[in-house]
Design an enzyme around this catalytic site. Structure first.
Site, mmCIF file in Angstrom:
data_model
loop_
_atom_site.group_PDB
_atom_site.id
_atom_site.type_symbol
_atom_site.label_atom_id
_atom_site.label_comp_id
_atom_site.label_asym_id
_atom_site.label_seq_id
_atom_site.Cartn_x
_atom_site.Cartn_y
_atom_site.Cartn_z
ATOM 1 N N SER A 9 0.839 -1.320 0.093
ATOM 2 C CA SER A 9 0.002 -0.157 0.222
ATOM 3 C C SER A 9 0.982 1.427 0.064
ATOM 4 C CB SER A 9 -0.811 0.172 1.174
ATOM 5 O OG SER A 9 -0.288 0.329 2.401
ATOM 6 N N ASP A 10 0.425 2.181 -0.576
ATOM 7 C CA ASP A 10 1.098 3.617 -0.419
ATOM 8 C C ASP A 10 0.745 3.892 1.347
ATOM 9 O OD1 ASP A 10 2.153 6.062 -0.719
ATOM 10 O OD2 ASP A 10 1.088 6.565 -2.365
#
Length: 203
Positions: free
Chosen positions: A71-72
């Site tokens: 994930s960012d």
């Protein structure tokens, strides 16, 4: 940028396939990227890091991606905190993991915050995720570490033999300049552009 943690971007199937996904498909299918990062925003109602359309249908399904998804940073917490797509942190973690987000980047790790894994433990206790979901993510992550020689007891990767002097050479700069020159696009203002006739614009 300012709305990336809350934005919901509605995109037609045609526009998704024709405009947005070709560059990603080239990196994943043609260039065989080993990992990909999912974004903060929502796409057609679902957070990108919990998107069936992006992560299941396209990435794992149509494109046959075998690597891992990270994930960012804080995109998983956005799922409940900003998008309100999930009712609480455990449910948000479950949404991401079940969609195929294998590794969560969380900025709280920078301050050695305790208990970040509790959301996943609670999701498992509540039946929101299974041991199979956890195992799937672990296999993808440890497979990458295995391929990179990053596991104790395995032969380590050979050190990179490329010297620093081989980076940013005059030949590289010439090639970058050629690419920039050949990629210029000139637009003729035939009334379509929101500019006064006769205005010259350099891009």
């Amino acid at each position: 940028e300012s709305t990336r943690h809350v934005a919901d971007v509605f995109v037609s199937r045609h526009d998704l396939e024709d405009t947005y996904l070709p560059a990603f498909r080239a990196a994943i299918v043609d260039a065989k990227a080993g990992s990909i990062m999912c974004a903060y925003n929502r796409i057609n109602g679902q957070p990108a890091c919990g998107s069936d359309l992006l992560l299941k249908e396209h990435l794992r399904g149509a494109w046959g991606f075998k690597g891992y998804v990270v994930s960012d940073c804080d995109a998983v917490t956005d799922i409940d905190e900003h998008h309100k797509y999930a009712p609480d942190p455990a449910a948000a973690a479950a949404v991401a993991l079940k969609a195929g987000t294998d590794n969560e980047c969380n900025t709280k790790t920078l301050g050695d915050a305790k208990g970040l894994g509790e959301r996943y433990r609670e999701a498992w206790k509540r039946g929101l995720i299974s041991m199979g979901d956890i195992d799937t993510a672990l296999v993808r992550l440890f497979s990458a570490r295995y391929r990179n020689g990053d596991l104790a007891g395995l032969a380590q990767r050979k050190p990179n033999q490329t010297p620093a002097s081989a980076i940013d050479t005059p030949a590289h700069r010439d090639l970058a300049l050629q690419a920039a020159n050949k990629s210029l696009v000139l637009l003729k203002n035939d009334g379509t552009l929101p500019l006064k006739p006769g205005v010259k614009v350099a891009v």
